[in-house]
Design a protein around this motif. Structure first.
Motif, PDB file in Angstrom:
ATOM      1  N   UNK A 166      80.455 -43.051 -60.142  1.00 10.92           N
ATOM      2  CA  UNK A 166      81.885 -43.208 -59.913  1.00 10.92           C
ATOM      3  C   UNK A 166      82.673 -42.200 -60.732  1.00 10.92           C
ATOM      4  N   UNK A 167      83.904 -42.011 -60.308  1.00 11.96           N
ATOM      5  CA  UNK A 167      84.831 -41.210 -61.091  1.00 11.96           C
ATOM      6  C   UNK A 167      85.526 -42.121 -62.099  1.00 11.96           C
ATOM      7  N   UNK A 173      92.888 -44.568 -68.256  1.00 18.84           N
ATOM      8  CA  UNK A 173      92.539 -43.962 -69.541  1.00 18.84           C
ATOM      9  C   UNK A 173      93.678 -43.147 -70.131  1.00 18.84           C
ATOM     10  N   UNK A 174      94.323 -42.310 -69.287  1.00 22.27           N
ATOM     11  CA  UNK A 174      95.279 -41.340 -69.814  1.00 22.27           C
ATOM     12  C   UNK A 174      96.638 -41.378 -69.130  1.00 22.27           C
ATOM     13  N   UNK A 175      96.779 -42.162 -68.085  1.00 23.23           N
ATOM     14  CA  UNK A 175      98.053 -42.241 -67.391  1.00 23.23           C
ATOM     15  C   UNK A 175      98.309 -41.108 -66.436  1.00 23.23           C
ATOM     16  N   UNK A 176      97.417 -40.102 -66.411  1.00 21.50           N
ATOM     17  CA  UNK A 176      97.568 -38.957 -65.515  1.00 21.50           C
ATOM     18  C   UNK A 176      96.191 -38.520 -65.045  1.00 21.50           C
ATOM     19  N   UNK A 177      96.178 -37.727 -63.969  1.00 21.33           N
ATOM     20  CA  UNK A 177      94.942 -37.117 -63.522  1.00 21.33           C
ATOM     21  C   UNK A 177      94.689 -35.848 -64.342  1.00 21.33           C
ATOM     22  N   UNK A 178      93.452 -35.579 -64.748  1.00 19.50           N
ATOM     23  CA  UNK A 178      93.167 -34.348 -65.494  1.00 19.50           C
ATOM     24  C   UNK A 178      93.474 -33.110 -64.666  1.00 19.50           C
ATOM     25  N   UNK A 179      94.069 -32.100 -65.317  1.00 21.15           N
ATOM     26  CA  UNK A 179      94.386 -30.835 -64.638  1.00 21.15           C
ATOM     27  C   UNK A 179      93.345 -29.811 -65.036  1.00 21.15           C
ATOM     28  N   UNK A 180      92.111 -30.020 -64.611  1.00 17.34           N
ATOM     29  CA  UNK A 180      91.052 -29.084 -64.971  1.00 17.34           C
ATOM     30  C   UNK A 180      90.079 -28.954 -63.822  1.00 17.34           C
ATOM     31  N   UNK A 181      89.486 -27.773 -63.664  1.00 19.95           N
ATOM     32  CA  UNK A 181      88.535 -27.587 -62.575  1.00 19.95           C
ATOM     33  C   UNK A 181      87.367 -28.537 -62.719  1.00 19.95           C
ATOM     34  N   UNK A 182      86.952 -29.105 -61.606  1.00 18.97           N
ATOM     35  CA  UNK A 182      85.772 -29.957 -61.632  1.00 18.97           C
ATOM     36  C   UNK A 182      86.023 -31.339 -62.134  1.00 18.97           C
ATOM     37  N   UNK A 183      87.288 -31.732 -62.282  1.00 13.89           N
ATOM     38  CA  UNK A 183      87.557 -33.050 -62.820  1.00 13.89           C
ATOM     39  C   UNK A 183      87.598 -34.130 -61.760  1.00 13.89           C
ATOM     40  N   UNK A 184      87.480 -33.744 -60.507  1.00 10.49           N
ATOM     41  CA  UNK A 184      87.442 -34.740 -59.447  1.00 10.49           C
ATOM     42  C   UNK A 184      86.091 -35.412 -59.428  1.00 10.49           C
ATOM     43  N   UNK A 185      85.985 -36.394 -58.574  1.00  6.94           N
ATOM     44  CA  UNK A 185      84.730 -37.148 -58.478  1.00  6.94           C
ATOM     45  C   UNK A 185      83.559 -36.223 -58.265  1.00  6.94           C
ATOM     46  N   UNK A 186      82.453 -36.559 -58.928  1.00  7.43           N
ATOM     47  CA  UNK A 186      81.293 -35.688 -58.884  1.00  7.43           C
ATOM     48  C   UNK A 186      80.739 -35.524 -57.478  1.00  7.43           C
TER      49      UNK A 186
END
Length: 526
Positions: A166-167, A173-186
């Motif tokens: 799972x993602x 956890x942080x209140x926002x979606x991470x803004x980084x490459x590859x941070x979406x579901x595996x």
């Protein structure tokens, strides 16, 4: 006449002495010394316990009969026996606060770390002396045929069915979606497990790390960096900046949260402090064809964990800490590690003031800064206790047990978290952890890598051992880890959860008191 033959036999004899007789003599010496230390400690512990019991008994008799109690501790036992010859069967004297503190200190001394023959050793009766990395090599040679067993080689479809992933719950956890490459579901990016495994193999930590923060003193990395402006150009006009809005501030969860990344890598939020344990995000533990690949892609890159303040490292084995993570996080976090690991971290560039090396039963207050939700930082303090474990350490064939192995208890205002790392089961040790630090709100306990038992019983829990540890440390809620990530032992990767269910039923443990979760799942505890 037969001089070449004599030289051969002399050389063979010398080689045999160096490779067999020498190590055997050294191990025998270490075992004799280790057992002597344990016997001495146990004798002293029992004598002090008898003294406390006699003192409490004498005080009780004095109160009940209103008689004077002798001050000399040496005479208390005889005096109490004379006053009350027949002690009630099963009766236990209630210790006062001072005696209770003395008892805790005696437990620490009984199971204190010990060095024998220039290396750390295990002061537990359940321990069987091993030859460290050499024994691992022997086991791998003996089990080389198992690498090609068809029952251990599953198809990608079977992996996807039996090991769901799972993602993590970024909003929680942080209140926002991470803004980084590859941070979406595996699995969402490529659509298939095969593609994701191939991508994981090719990806390095440097590829997925986008430097979420600059190193700071204990503040951790907090928010992703986004360029203030993006330059857009065409063939006829000069580039013009288009200003992008800054990302929303990180809002760390107020809850006690737990996310399993894989193996012993956990992400825990306790009192809003982000705690990462035994971090390994790589495709293989060692970059060699001999090392097994991950069964699943890592559920998220390191860069997606937007607020990490503390990293716990239980020992230096390759599946519990990787240099790529150390190089990525560097001095932006507080490293709380077992004694002897600090030198390795410093060699990788971590600032000495960001490293705390701990011996068993030591405690320290760790002050860090966490996001306050309005772009500001708030100071938080957690108490970290280093506790004993029955294991070993090595990163090469020649540094066996040169650094310590440990577990950690992290305490907040009302909740606590136990990170076991790796350990074999010792009844006395885990009862002591429960006495000193229990009850514990949340525990991550290893349940995998337990076969063959002749080799792994002293160093790894079986699921049955994990249930016993859960009860001994008085854990309110436990998650089974250290399984289904790499095939590092002889049991099938689906066996640990099944054996855990059997062990829970045999122990009469509630189904929801000790659980197994998919990699990447985020839980709210409590």
């Amino acid at each position: 006449m037969n001089q070449p033959g004599n030289i051969f036999f002399r050389t063979a004899g010398f080689t045999l002495a160096v490779l067999v007789v020498g190590p055997a003599a050294y191990v025998s010496y270490c075992e004799v010394v280790r057992h002597h230390i344990m016997r001495k400690r146990r004798k002293e512990f029992e004598l002090r316990r008898e003294g406390r019991a006699a003192r409490q008994r004498a005080r009780r008799i004095g109160r009940e009969r209103k008689v004077e109690v002798p001050e000399e501790e040496e005479t208390l036992i005889d005096w109490a026996e004379a006053q009350e010859p027949q002690k009630i069967e099963g009766e236990e004297e209630v210790l006062d606060r001072q005696d209770r503190e003395e008892e805790k200190e005696d437990l620490r001394q009984l199971f204190a770390s010990v060095t024998v023959g220039g290396r750390f050793a295990n002061p537990f009766p359940e321990w069987r002396e091993q030859i460290g990395a050499w024994e691992v090599v022997l086991w791998k040679i003996m089990s080389v045929g198992r690498l090609f067993r068809t029952d251990k080689q599953s198809s990608l479809e079977e992996l996807e069915r039996s090991l769901p992933s799972e993602e993590p719950n970024w909003k929680l956890l942080f209140g926002i979606e991470p803004h980084s490459p590859g941070s979406s579901s595996s699995r969402g990016s490529s659509g298939s497990l095969e593609d994701d495994l191939r991508a994981s193999k090719l990806m390095t930590m440097a590829d997925s790390w986008d430097h979420l923060s600059q190193p700071s003193s204990g503040s951790g990395h907090l928010t992703p960096t986004v360029p203030d402006a993006v330059m857009i150009s065409d063939s006829t006009e000069s580039p013009s900046p288009v200003h992008m809005p800054p990302p929303p501030p990180v809002r760390v969860s107020q809850n006690l949260t737990y996310t399993w990344i894989g193996q012993s890598t956990n992400f825990v939020q306790l009192d809003q402090v982000g705690i990462l344990t035994d971090p390994v995000f790589s495709y293989k533990t060692i970059d060699t064809f001999l090392a097994p690949p991950r069964l699943l892609p890592v559920p998220c890159p390191l860069s997606s964990l937007l607020s990490i303040q503390i990293v716990l490292v239980s020992h230096n084995h390759f599946d519990h800490v990787s240099p790529e993570v150390v190089l990525s996080l560097g001095s932006s976090v507080r490293w709380i590690v077992a004694k002897g690991i600090g030198r390795w971290l410093r060699n990788l560039g971590v600032a000495p003031e960001q490293i705390t090396e701990m011996d068993w039963w030591e405690e320290t207050d760790v002050q860090v800064n966490v996001p306050a939700g309005d772009g500001k930082l708030e100071e938080k303090t957690l108490k970290v206790a280093c506790v004993g474990a029955m294991h070993w350490s090595a990163r090469t064939l020649f540094d066996t047990n040169q650094s310590l192995w440990a577990s950690f208890v992290v305490k907040g205002e009302k909740d606590s978290y136990f990170h076991c790392g790796d350990s074999g089961y010792s009844e006395g040790l885990y009862s002591a952890i429960g006495d000193l630090h229990g009850p514990i709100t949340l525990s991550s306990l290893p349940i995998g890598a337990y076969k063959p038992r002749w080799h792994l019983t002293p160093v790894h829990f079986s699921p049955e051992d994990a249930v016993r540890a859960h009860l001994a440390i008085r854990s309110e809620f436990s998650v089974g880890v250290h399984h289904s990530t790499w095939c590092l032992s002889d049991e099938h990767y689906t066996d640990p959860p099944k054996d855990l269910e059997i062990a829970k039923k045999e122990a009469g443990l509630a189904a929801d008191a000790f659980v197994v979760v998919p990699q990447g799942r985020t839980l709210i505890v409590g």
